[in-house]
Design a protein around this motif. Structure first.
Motif, PDB file in Angstrom:
ATOM      1  N   THR A 160      72.899  -5.672  86.229  1.00 40.58           N
ATOM      2  CA  THR A 160      73.476  -6.128  87.276  1.00 40.58           C
ATOM      3  C   THR A 160      74.685  -6.815  86.766  1.00 40.58           C
ATOM      4  O   THR A 160      75.912  -6.949  87.075  1.00 40.58           O
ATOM      5  CB  THR A 160      72.593  -7.051  88.077  1.00 40.58           C
ATOM      6  OG1 THR A 160      71.794  -6.086  88.861  1.00 40.58           O
ATOM      7  CG2 THR A 160      73.733  -7.548  89.182  1.00 40.58           C
TER       8      THR A 160
ATOM      9  N   GLN B 140      67.725  -3.530  87.320  1.00 49.90           N
ATOM     10  CA  GLN B 140      67.412  -4.642  86.276  1.00 49.90           C
ATOM     11  C   GLN B 140      68.479  -5.633  86.408  1.00 49.90           C
ATOM     12  O   GLN B 140      69.792  -5.232  86.592  1.00 49.90           O
ATOM     13  CB  GLN B 140      67.394  -3.904  84.705  1.00 49.90           C
ATOM     14  CG  GLN B 140      66.228  -3.055  84.832  1.00 49.90           C
ATOM     15  CD  GLN B 140      66.269  -2.399  83.505  1.00 49.90           C
ATOM     16  OE1 GLN B 140      66.744  -2.725  82.527  1.00 49.90           O
ATOM     17  NE2 GLN B 140      65.314  -1.158  83.263  1.00 49.90           N
ATOM     18  N   ASP B 141      68.228  -6.741  86.051  1.00 48.63           N
ATOM     19  CA  ASP B 141      68.989  -8.032  86.160  1.00 48.63           C
ATOM     20  C   ASP B 141      70.257  -7.841  85.198  1.00 48.63           C
ATOM     21  O   ASP B 141      71.323  -8.125  85.515  1.00 48.63           O
ATOM     22  CB  ASP B 141      68.411  -9.226  86.235  1.00 48.63           C
ATOM     23  CG  ASP B 141      67.528  -9.648  87.320  1.00 48.63           C
ATOM     24  OD1 ASP B 141      67.818  -9.130  88.392  1.00 48.63           O
ATOM     25  OD2 ASP B 141      66.748 -10.617  87.063  1.00 48.63           O
ATOM     26  N   ASN B 142      69.759  -7.453  84.129  1.00 44.74           N
ATOM     27  CA  ASN B 142      70.826  -7.338  82.769  1.00 44.74           C
ATOM     28  C   ASN B 142      71.831  -6.334  83.259  1.00 44.74           C
ATOM     29  O   ASN B 142      73.210  -6.437  82.800  1.00 44.74           O
ATOM     30  CB  ASN B 142      70.146  -7.160  81.699  1.00 44.74           C
ATOM     31  CG  ASN B 142      69.475  -5.582  81.579  1.00 44.74           C
ATOM     32  OD1 ASN B 142      68.754  -5.299  82.298  1.00 44.74           O
ATOM     33  ND2 ASN B 142      69.331  -5.011  80.341  1.00 44.74           N
TER      34      ASN B 142
END
Length: 256
Positions: free
Chosen positions: A219, A215-217
């Motif tokens: 990252t 997930q980008d968050n």
């Protein structure tokens, strides 16, 4: 593993290209006919080779399609090939110089890889390689410590880069050539901030760990933790900048 990001890689083009300049300067061949640049990336190292030997036939090869596209846009007069150097590349023929700047650390089995590259040389040809030695660098230790922490517990996804000593490479090369030139250089890169160091590593050593985060968050959180870890081991200088020591191993071996 996702494809490489040429724009991020080239954000630090000057620092990444200097070792290629230093390596090319030590190559003692006046008029090579053919040169192969293995894992040429976006073509910054290949441009150094063309500048020194403009009359040579030069091939730049990389396994990343995005890197090759970037290289083509840089200089369409060079032959660019999207191919994996760990495969059989003997069909390319033989060369007077086989060159590689900061690439083989992503390739396995160097004890088998280097003899294969050496076999591509013409008589009196040179194998010239630069490889980072991150084994003792605080940035790599900080990354591994963070990835192995209870909070993250990340297993790298895809190939991770290897780091070996100069003596390791000499033991491989001495069985191939009696003419080996081997040295190390300790660069001090002046970075604007710890965030800039995160960006630098984001296009190289961080990639296998970022690929393991879904997930980008998460990252963004991991990168923030990594930046905090770097602040603990790389103090700011008087002017607010950060010195980023970087060790690189160079070697040149001549075909007998």
């Amino acid at each position: 593993m996702g494809d490489w990001k040429p724009d991020l890689y080239l954000k630090f083009e000057k620092q990444r290209t200097q070792p290629a300049i230093d390596l090319a300067a030590r190559i003692n061949i006046q008029s090579p006919g053919r040169i192969l640049d293995i894992s040429c990336g976006p073509g910054n190292s290949t441009a150094i080779l063309k500048k020194r030997w403009p009359d040579a036939e030069i091939i730049g090869m990389d396994s990343s399609a995005s890197m090759i596209e970037q290289a083509k846009s840089r200089d369409a007069s060079i032959s660019w090939i999207c191919s994996d150097a760990t495969d059989d590349i003997g069909s390319l023929g033989t060369f007077d110089i086989v060159f590689s700047n900061a690439a083989i650390q992503w390739m396995p089995s160097h004890e088998k890889l280097l003899p294969r590259f050496f076999s591509l040389l013409n008589k009196d040809g040179l194998l010239a390689i630069q490889v980072p030695d991150t084994s003792q660098m605080p940035i790599q230790r900080a990354l591994q410590s963070l990835a192995n922490s209870k909070k993250w517990g990340l297993q790298p996804k895809g190939p991770i880069h290897s780091a070996f000593s100069a003596t390791y490479y000499y033991d491989i090369l001495c069985s191939l050539s009696a003419d080996v030139d081997l040295w190390e250089t300790h660069y001090y890169h002046v970075m604007e901030s710890h965030q800039a160091m995160v960006e630098w590593y984001g296009s190289t050593g961080l990639r296998p760990y970022l690929n393991a985060i879904d997930q980008d968050n998460e990252t963004a959180c991991f990168l923030a933790d990594f930046e905090e870890a770097l602040q603990a081991v790389y103090p700011k200088q008087k002017d607010g900048y950060v010195l980023f020591p970087f060790n690189r191993i160079f070697f040149i071996a001549r075909h007998p």
